[in-house]
Design a protein around this motif. Structure first.
Motif, PDB file in Angstrom:
ATOM      1  N   ALA A 274      65.215   9.575 -37.498  1.00 33.61           N
ATOM      2  CA  ALA A 274      65.140   9.565 -38.961  1.00 33.61           C
ATOM      3  C   ALA A 274      64.325   8.376 -39.460  1.00 33.61           C
ATOM      4  O   ALA A 274      63.529   8.501 -40.395  1.00 33.61           O
ATOM      5  N   ALA A 275      64.522   7.220 -38.830  1.00 34.55           N
ATOM      6  CA  ALA A 275      63.765   6.033 -39.230  1.00 34.55           C
ATOM      7  C   ALA A 275      62.273   6.249 -39.005  1.00 34.55           C
ATOM      8  O   ALA A 275      61.435   5.878 -39.838  1.00 34.55           O
ATOM      9  N   PHE A 276      61.932   6.883 -37.898  1.00 32.16           N
ATOM     10  CA  PHE A 276      60.521   7.185 -37.619  1.00 32.16           C
ATOM     11  C   PHE A 276      59.999   8.215 -38.609  1.00 32.16           C
ATOM     12  O   PHE A 276      58.900   8.072 -39.158  1.00 32.16           O
ATOM     13  N   ALA A 277      60.787   9.249 -38.865  1.00 27.63           N
ATOM     14  CA  ALA A 277      60.377  10.329 -39.774  1.00 27.63           C
ATOM     15  C   ALA A 277      60.210   9.843 -41.211  1.00 27.63           C
ATOM     16  O   ALA A 277      59.432  10.407 -41.981  1.00 27.63           O
ATOM     17  N   GLN A 278      60.930   8.783 -41.570  1.00 27.11           N
ATOM     18  CA  GLN A 278      60.841   8.223 -42.921  1.00 27.11           C
ATOM     19  C   GLN A 278      59.716   7.199 -43.056  1.00 27.11           C
ATOM     20  O   GLN A 278      59.566   6.572 -44.104  1.00 27.11           O
ATOM     21  N   GLY A 279      58.918   7.059 -42.014  1.00 26.54           N
ATOM     22  CA  GLY A 279      57.775   6.158 -42.073  1.00 26.54           C
ATOM     23  C   GLY A 279      58.120   4.695 -41.918  1.00 26.54           C
ATOM     24  O   GLY A 279      57.346   3.826 -42.324  1.00 26.54           O
ATOM     25  N   LEU A 292      60.825  18.340 -33.494  1.00 22.74           N
ATOM     26  CA  LEU A 292      60.783  18.919 -34.841  1.00 22.74           C
ATOM     27  C   LEU A 292      61.354  17.974 -35.896  1.00 22.74           C
ATOM     28  O   LEU A 292      61.028  18.081 -37.073  1.00 22.74           O
ATOM     29  N   ASN A 293      62.183  17.050 -35.471  1.00 23.71           N
ATOM     30  CA  ASN A 293      62.767  16.100 -36.415  1.00 23.71           C
ATOM     31  C   ASN A 293      61.719  15.135 -36.987  1.00 23.71           C
ATOM     32  O   ASN A 293      61.944  14.536 -38.036  1.00 23.71           O
ATOM     33  N   VAL A 294      60.599  15.009 -36.298  1.00 24.62           N
ATOM     34  CA  VAL A 294      59.532  14.153 -36.816  1.00 24.62           C
ATOM     35  C   VAL A 294      58.268  14.948 -37.142  1.00 24.62           C
ATOM     36  O   VAL A 294      57.365  14.435 -37.803  1.00 24.62           O
ATOM     37  N   ALA A 295      58.217  16.210 -36.671  1.00 24.97           N
ATOM     38  CA  ALA A 295      57.010  17.022 -36.892  1.00 24.97           C
ATOM     39  C   ALA A 295      57.156  18.043 -38.005  1.00 24.97           C
ATOM     40  O   ALA A 295      56.151  18.537 -38.535  1.00 24.97           O
ATOM     41  N   ASP A 296      58.375  18.354 -38.379  1.00 23.96           N
ATOM     42  CA  ASP A 296      58.628  19.338 -39.426  1.00 23.96           C
ATOM     43  C   ASP A 296      58.455  18.686 -40.797  1.00 23.96           C
ATOM     44  O   ASP A 296      59.159  17.727 -41.130  1.00 23.96           O
ATOM     45  N   PRO A 297      57.528  19.171 -41.616  1.00 21.29           N
ATOM     46  CA  PRO A 297      57.277  18.575 -42.937  1.00 21.29           C
ATOM     47  C   PRO A 297      58.513  18.535 -43.834  1.00 21.29           C
ATOM     48  O   PRO A 297      58.605  17.686 -44.719  1.00 21.29           O
ATOM     49  N   THR A 298      59.468  19.432 -43.603  1.00 21.17           N
ATOM     50  CA  THR A 298      60.684  19.429 -44.426  1.00 21.17           C
ATOM     51  C   THR A 298      61.647  18.321 -44.010  1.00 21.17           C
ATOM     52  O   THR A 298      62.590  18.010 -44.735  1.00 21.17           O
ATOM     53  N   LYS A 299      61.379  17.717 -42.844  1.00 22.59           N
ATOM     54  CA  LYS A 299      62.258  16.664 -42.336  1.00 22.59           C
ATOM     55  C   LYS A 299      61.558  15.312 -42.234  1.00 22.59           C
ATOM     56  O   LYS A 299      62.215  14.285 -42.134  1.00 22.59           O
ATOM     57  N   SER A 300      60.245  15.331 -42.234  1.00 23.71           N
ATOM     58  CA  SER A 300      59.479  14.121 -41.967  1.00 23.71           C
ATOM     59  C   SER A 300      58.405  13.871 -43.015  1.00 23.71           C
ATOM     60  O   SER A 300      57.641  14.777 -43.361  1.00 23.71           O
ATOM     61  N   THR A 301      58.331  12.636 -43.490  1.00 21.82           N
ATOM     62  CA  THR A 301      57.293  12.253 -44.447  1.00 21.82           C
ATOM     63  C   THR A 301      55.984  11.901 -43.749  1.00 21.82           C
ATOM     64  O   THR A 301      54.968  11.688 -44.410  1.00 21.82           O
ATOM     65  N   VAL A 302      56.026  11.827 -42.417  1.00 25.92           N
ATOM     66  CA  VAL A 302      54.828  11.455 -41.657  1.00 25.92           C
ATOM     67  C   VAL A 302      54.452  12.548 -40.654  1.00 25.92           C
ATOM     68  O   VAL A 302      53.801  12.277 -39.645  1.00 25.92           O
TER      69      VAL A 302
END
Length: 446
Positions: A274-279, A292-302
């Motif tokens: 989550a920390a990575f996905a939130q940039g 998918l937790n970091v690659a899915d646009p609905t879950k990741s801002t990056v």
């Protein structure tokens, strides 16, 4: 060659010999003496027509996909499959109870190879699958990634067939590395230097993230341990205080204590991802299965800025885990062993794995990973990393003992001390002593 429903004569002969041996030994559980070679059907292409097998598995996306395909299997073989599905904890408990009671109505079961291979084998709960698959050219057991088979092998016997896999990979922010003129890290030294350069806590950016939470971090630490040349144990000897292991504890601790987000010591993969996905994180190591937790646009801002790379090399090279997280086994006490094995072979055949993997369940067959049809929903650079990792990966990511949970708890102590920036030497020596005691206790009880 495609998987065929009509067995070859060599496989039939092996199956007949196995069934005869089991009958002679009186195995089958609950007074059963083993099954005959044919069911009630007379069709030579459906030798098990009329048989019903019971399959117990934890709730899982792979199972959801297989359920949609079951009518195909039942129509082609005449075998009826009854599925009992529970939570993972309930499944493990139910299997333990039924197997201890030698219940003959349990045929196929989902096991966690890294936690249960040794336990189930030592207890005599599983039927070796080698006689069913070794000489079946159509099934092609050699097509499986070897490290995934290693996870399901004990004492030289294949006790389960892998259905899901995962590998340790490096996730990174492509934009940040490019902006700072940093090459994608290929070594541990380069990873630490990149994390140091990108670490900017005043602006809410942290250089590195990984699991720090006690017990759950052990599996992710394994890649670092192996890459530094260490092991959890060497046979029956604990090896937690070797120079290689100590270097790995220090490196992992330094990465999280110096360049990790606040609270890194309490992070599970969910928090780290989550920390990575939130940039908020530049570099992140964990299983490819969670991409998918970091690659899915609905879950990741990056999501559009994520890169995937091979696990960095340490003094002993790049040694990420490449494991089977789930596998199918046949109960030693089943009265329908051959029909059960037929289901396992179908569920893990090339054709079936292509379908389950295309639905998002990473499988263990190399030919499927090489088929673009199975990976069209995956990022291209991740597929490349997966294929390369399969060639060098280690087939275990935790101690190979019966008391896996207890062992992981012991190993967590020096790891936690290192992550907290404390002197972990005393903790490592205590862990060495405690882990050796656990190994000796298990050995004495066998």
């Amino acid at each position: 060659m495609k998987y065929t429903w009509k067995k070859t004569s060599s496989v039939m002969l092996a199956s007949v010999m196995l069934a005869g041996a089991l009958s002679a030994c009186g195995s089958g559980g609950s007074g059963q003496t083993g099954e005959t070679n044919t069911g009630s059907g007379a069709d030579k292409d459906k030798p098990y027509a009329g048989k019903e097998i019971r399959f117990v598995m934890a709730v899982h996306p792979w199972l959801d996909t297989i359920k949609t395909m079951l009518p195909e299997f039942e129509q082609k073989t005449g075998i009826k499959v009854k599925i009992d599905s529970f939570s993972q904890e309930q499944t493990s408990n139910k299997l333990a109870v039924e197997l201890a009671a030698k219940t003959s109505s349990l045929d196929v079961m989902f096991i966690r190879p890294l936690d249960e291979t040794k336990l189930f084998s030592k207890n005599g709960w599983v039927e070796p699958l080698d006689p069913f698959v070794t000489n079946d050219a159509g099934y092609d057991v050699k097509d499986f990634i070897q490290s995934s088979l290693d996870s399901s092998t004990y004492d030289g016997k294949l006790i389960a067939i892998p259905i899901t896999t995962e590998r340790e990979v490096l996730y990174y922010r492509k934009d940040l590395l490019e902006k700072n003129n940093i090459a994608v890290p290929k070594t541990m030294d380069e990873l630490m230097k990149a994390a140091e350069k990108l670490h900017d806590p005043k602006n809410g950016m942290y250089g590195f993230a990984a699991r720090g939470k006690k017990v759950v971090a052990v599996t992710q630490f394994s890649g670092f341990l192996y890459s530094f040349g260490g092991k959890f144990h060497d046979g029956d000897k604990a090896t937690l205080n070797t120079p290689e292991a100590m270097a790995a504890f220090k490196y992992y601790g330094d990465m999280l204590s110096k360049y990790g987000p606040p609270g890194a010591i309490n992070m599970h993969w969910t928090e780290a991802a989550a920390a990575f996905a939130q940039g908020k994180v530049a570099l992140f190591t964990d299983a490819d299965a969670i991409y998918l937790n970091v690659a899915d646009p609905t879950k990741s801002t990056v999501s559009d800025k994520v890169g995937y790379a091979m696990f960095p090399a340490g003094p002993a090279g790049a040694r990420p885990y490449n494991v089977s997280s789930g596998a199918l086994a046949v109960s030693k006490f089943s009265k329908n062993k051959e029909a059960a094995a037929e289901f396992v072979k179908w569920a893990t055949s090339k054709e079936t794995v292509l379908k389950t993997q295309s639905a998002g369940n990473p499988g263990a067959r190399q030919s499927v990973w090489s088929n673009p049809e199975s990976t069209k929903s995956y990022p291209a650079d991740l597929v490349k990393v997966i294929n390369e990792s399969s060639k060098i990966g280690v087939g275990v990511d935790r101690p190979q003992v019966i008391g896996v949970a207890e062992a992981r708890d012991i190993i967590s102590a020096p790891m936690s001390a290192a992550i907290e920036g404390k002197d972990f030497t005393a903790a490592a020596e205590k862990a060495q002593k405690d882990f050796q005691a656990l190994i000796d206790k298990e050995k004495a009880s066998q």
